[in-house]
Design a protein around this motif. Structure first.
Motif: not given
Ligand SMILES: C[S@@+](CC[C@H](N)C(=O)[O-])C[C@H]1O[C@@H](n2cnc3c(N)ncnc32)[C@H](O)[C@@H]1O
Length: 260
Positions: A164-167, A171-174, A222-223
């Motif tokens: 979820k967060i990474s892919q 807003f946050t995916s890297w 986010r940064a």
């Protein structure tokens, strides 16, 4: 859901570029120091045998190079030709002798008992046939040889953190879509069961996790997304370390029994 392993066919010399995508830099700066430090310590403490090392799914050679610098005779194998090109060039630029070959973990082109140590890091959750890869690892290890691995646990937390967060969440995916597929993550008990089927006796499990709290990690991601942190800075901000927490990534080692 189909895993996207084709992405490794697109990475070339960017494996070693400071501004590479974080998919790669996270391996180099977050994972590799922790796992190699752990393997080296265990191999030394336990007086485990070892001179020849095979790195299965070696990618651009992060782990293979650490073993080579540590004085081992290293062979690396990976299906992605462009990654292998980058690995060969980087090793040669740094005067490291590493034998890089093209191939898959499911069909290792080496005879039985060829290696003292087989390493397979951040690869088991990508392969087509886990059982076949583990059987090949066991076959190519000498009796008493050591299998060093790390992989990702299949938990609700790994789904939130790595899918979820990474892919998935813009807003946050890297990471690119489907580089990881949650269903392919492996619970420690499942890995231990497959290994024991092929005579690999697990010795230990250790977690790889962050010292930071989840809110600080989200702020760092986010940064990164906003271009305010470099890859090295975010790796430092993540403060990844060896731990008891197996809920996301874990590592360990197994010994190949002589009675297979
Ligand atoms: C996440 S990268 C890890 C690279 C390297 N082990 C590291 O940690 O720096 C996954 C690697 O597994 C390789 N790979 C994918 N499927 C594989 C298979 N069936 N057998 C061996 N390697 C495979 C990919 O080409 C890629 O280089």
């Amino acid at each position: 859901m189909q895993i996207n392993n084709d992405i490794y066919q697109t990475y070339g010399h960017d494996w070693w570029a400071e501004d590479a995508v974080f998919d790669i830099c996270s391996l180099r700066y977050c994972m590799n120091p922790v796992r190699y430090g752990y393997f080296k310590r265990r191999l030394q403490e336990q007086h485990l045998p070892g001179q020849s090392v095979l790195d299965v799914g070696c990618g651009g050679g992060f782990l293979a190079e650490e073993f080579a610098r540590g004085g081992f005779d290293v062979t690396g194998i990976d299906p992605a030709d462009r990654s292998l090109e980058a690995a060969r060039k980087h090793a040669s630029d740094n005067n490291l002798e590493i034998d890089y070959r093209a191939g898959k973990g499911e069909a290792l082109p080496f005879s039985d008992g060829s290696f003292d140590i087989v390493a397979c890091c951040d690869v088991l959750e990508h392969v087509d046939d886990l059982s076949l890869v583990i059987s090949e690892v066991a076959r190519t290890l000498k009796a008493g040889g050591v299998f060093c691995y790390d992989t990702v646990n299949r938990t609700w937390l790994s789904k939130v953190a790595l899918i979820k967060i990474s892919q998935d969440w813009g807003f946050t995916s890297w990471s690119q879509p489907n580089v990881h597929v949650w269903e392919k993550f492996i619970k420690p008990a499942e890995l231990i069961a497959v290994m024991s089927r092929y005579g690999l006796v697990n010795q230990e499990l250790r977690g790889i996790s962050s010292r930071k709290n989840p809110l600080a990690l989200l702020a760092s991601l986010r940064a990164l997304k906003k271009g305010r942190l470099s890859n090295q800075e975010i790796a430092a901000a993540f403060a990844v370390c060896e731990s008891k927490d197996l809920k996301i990534s874990y590592m360990g080692y197994a010994i190949r029994s002589s009675s297979v």
